[in-house]
Each structure stands twice: as structure tokens, then as C-alpha cells.
Motif scaffolding. Structure first.
Motif, mmCIF file in Angstrom:
data_model
loop_
_atom_site.group_PDB
_atom_site.id
_atom_site.type_symbol
_atom_site.label_atom_id
_atom_site.label_comp_id
_atom_site.label_asym_id
_atom_site.label_seq_id
_atom_site.Cartn_x
_atom_site.Cartn_y
_atom_site.Cartn_z
ATOM 1 N N TYR A 1 0.829 -1.212 0.000
ATOM 2 C CA TYR A 1 0.000 0.000 0.000
ATOM 3 C C TYR A 1 0.860 1.257 0.000
ATOM 4 C CZ TYR A 1 -3.186 3.633 1.505
ATOM 5 O OH TYR A 1 -3.902 4.812 1.583
ATOM 6 N N ARG B 1 -4.435 -2.027 -2.417
ATOM 7 C CA ARG B 1 -4.812 -2.864 -1.283
ATOM 8 C C ARG B 1 -4.888 -4.305 -1.770
ATOM 9 N NH1 ARG B 1 -4.184 -0.310 3.617
ATOM 10 N NH2 ARG B 1 -5.251 1.703 3.650
ATOM 11 N N ASN C 1 -9.029 0.007 -5.324
ATOM 12 C CA ASN C 1 -7.897 -0.215 -6.219
ATOM 13 C C ASN C 1 -8.059 0.441 -7.593
ATOM 14 O OD1 ASN C 1 -6.354 -1.760 -4.415
ATOM 15 N ND2 ASN C 1 -7.482 -3.621 -4.944
#
Length: 209
Positions: free
Chosen positions: A108, A114, A151
Motif C-alpha cells: 500500500y 490494497r 484499487n
């Protein structure tokens, strides 16, 4: 500004008293003939107490619906070799942190993605260059679901001294891409190169089609 503008300005011996992150060590050992010998090596000064490894490398696989899996890679300028290096995301472990937790945190911070730990266990403990230093790591497999909202617009959380560019390569093309990037002047990190060589060996020996 870009990574291509980075360059080594000077290079000089570093006194041990001035080193913050590494130290030089002389090891005295006996060989198979009982002859006493010396060995010079380097050690990190960052390993947490009670932990037997330095950090993790992250095999981060991006899953796109209807597309072949892609490997998340990075470009970083590495002063020791004076080149931009092609690497997997990686980082040092914190105290009281598992390798898996470290991998998700570093992923991250360096990429903004993630991820989720894949079903495979972390790798065996691997030593980067045992003739030169005691640095070691676990490789951790992470899946990144690009359908998840978190994302779709990843924003890295880089520190002031971190300059990282992320890109992806289809797993099936990793070997040829490493060859191409090398010809373009990039340095290939051993972890990336080893993955690529593994895929190529599997293909040539018919383990993969």
C-alpha cells in the motif's frame, strides 16, 4: 522530474562510525581442512530484535476480468549501481509484524494498492547475496482485485526519500520484458530475474505451456 534525471554525484569510503544502516563485519571461521580463515561481509542494522529476517519481497498479481494475470513491478534509482532498477515491491519488517502484514503494508505504501494474501504460504527464507551480506527475506504472494473500488485509483504513500514508478507486465511476457528492459539500460533485480528465469525454464521444459 523523472527517474532518468537521477545520477551519482560522488563516491567515497564510508567510515564505520558514520554508517547508519549497515556495518562491516570480519568473520573468523574454519574450512573443511580445519584451516582458520577470515571473511569480510556486511550486515544490516535495521533488523528488529527477535526477528530472523530483514523484510519481504512481494509477488503482487493484478487480476483483470477477461485478461491474463499481470505482475506489478517498480522502477527505482539505486545509487550503489547508478542505475534504475526493475524490482518487485519490497520493504523492511517492523517489530511485532508478520511477513504477511509487512507485505500488505509495504504494498500500500509503495503502490497505493490494497491486496489480499494469496493461498500459498510465504516462501522459504531466502538470502540475497550470502557471500556478501546476511540480508534475507520472505517472498509473499499477494492478489490485487482491480474490481474493488479501493484499487481503481491507487495513490502511493511514499516517504520523502522514495521515488518509485509502478508498471505491470503480463506474467507470460516477464522473461522477454526483462530482456528488453535490460537492453534499454535498466538493471534487473535478482528477484525479478529469478521469477522470469523460473517461468522460462518451466516453459522450455514443458511445465508451462
Amino acid at each position: 522530474m523523472s527517474l532518468e534525471s537521477c545520477e551519482v554525484v560522488s563516491r567515497e569510503p564510508l567510515m564505520l562510525r558514520d554508517a547508519k544502516w549497515v556495518k562491516l563485519v570480519k568473520t573468523v571461521y574454519t574450512d573443511p581442512h580445519s584451516t582458520t580463515r577470515d571473511w569480510e561481509s556486511a550486515e544490516r542494522c535495521t533488523r528488529p530484535v527477535g526477528v530472523n529476517y530483514d523484510g519481504v519481497g512481494i509477488v503482487a498479481i493484478l487480476e483483470r476480468p477477461g485478461s491474463s494475470p499481470e505482475l506489478l513491478l517498480q522502477k527505482q534509482f539505486r545509487p550503489p549501481i547508478g542505475k534504475i532498477t526493475i524490482e518487485v515491491p519490497a520493504g523492511l519488517v517492523d517489530a511485532n509484524e508478520t511477513a504477511e502484514e509487512c507485505a500488505l503494508r509495504e504494498l500500500y505504501e509503495e503502490t497505493g494498492y490494497r491486496g489480499e494474501i494469496a493461498e500459498q504460504d510465504k516462501s522459504c527464507l531466502m538470502f540475497n547475496d550470502p557471500g556478501m551480506c546476511n540480508t534475507n527475506l520472505h517472498m509473499v504472494h499477494v492478489k490485487i482485485d482491480l474490481d474493488k473500488e479501493e484499487n481503481k485509483n491507487p495513490k502511493p504513500q511514499l516517504e520523502d526519500n522514495e521515488f518509485i514508478e509502478c508498471f505491470t507486465v503480463p506474467l507470460k511476457d516477464l522473461y522477454t520484458e526483462c530482456r528488453r528492459l535490460e537492453k534499454d539500460g535498466y538493471a534487473i533485480d535478482a528477484r525479478v530475474g529469478t521469477l522470469a528465469e523460473g517461468f522460462e525454464i518451466a516453459r522450455k521444459w514443458k511445465f508451462l505451456q
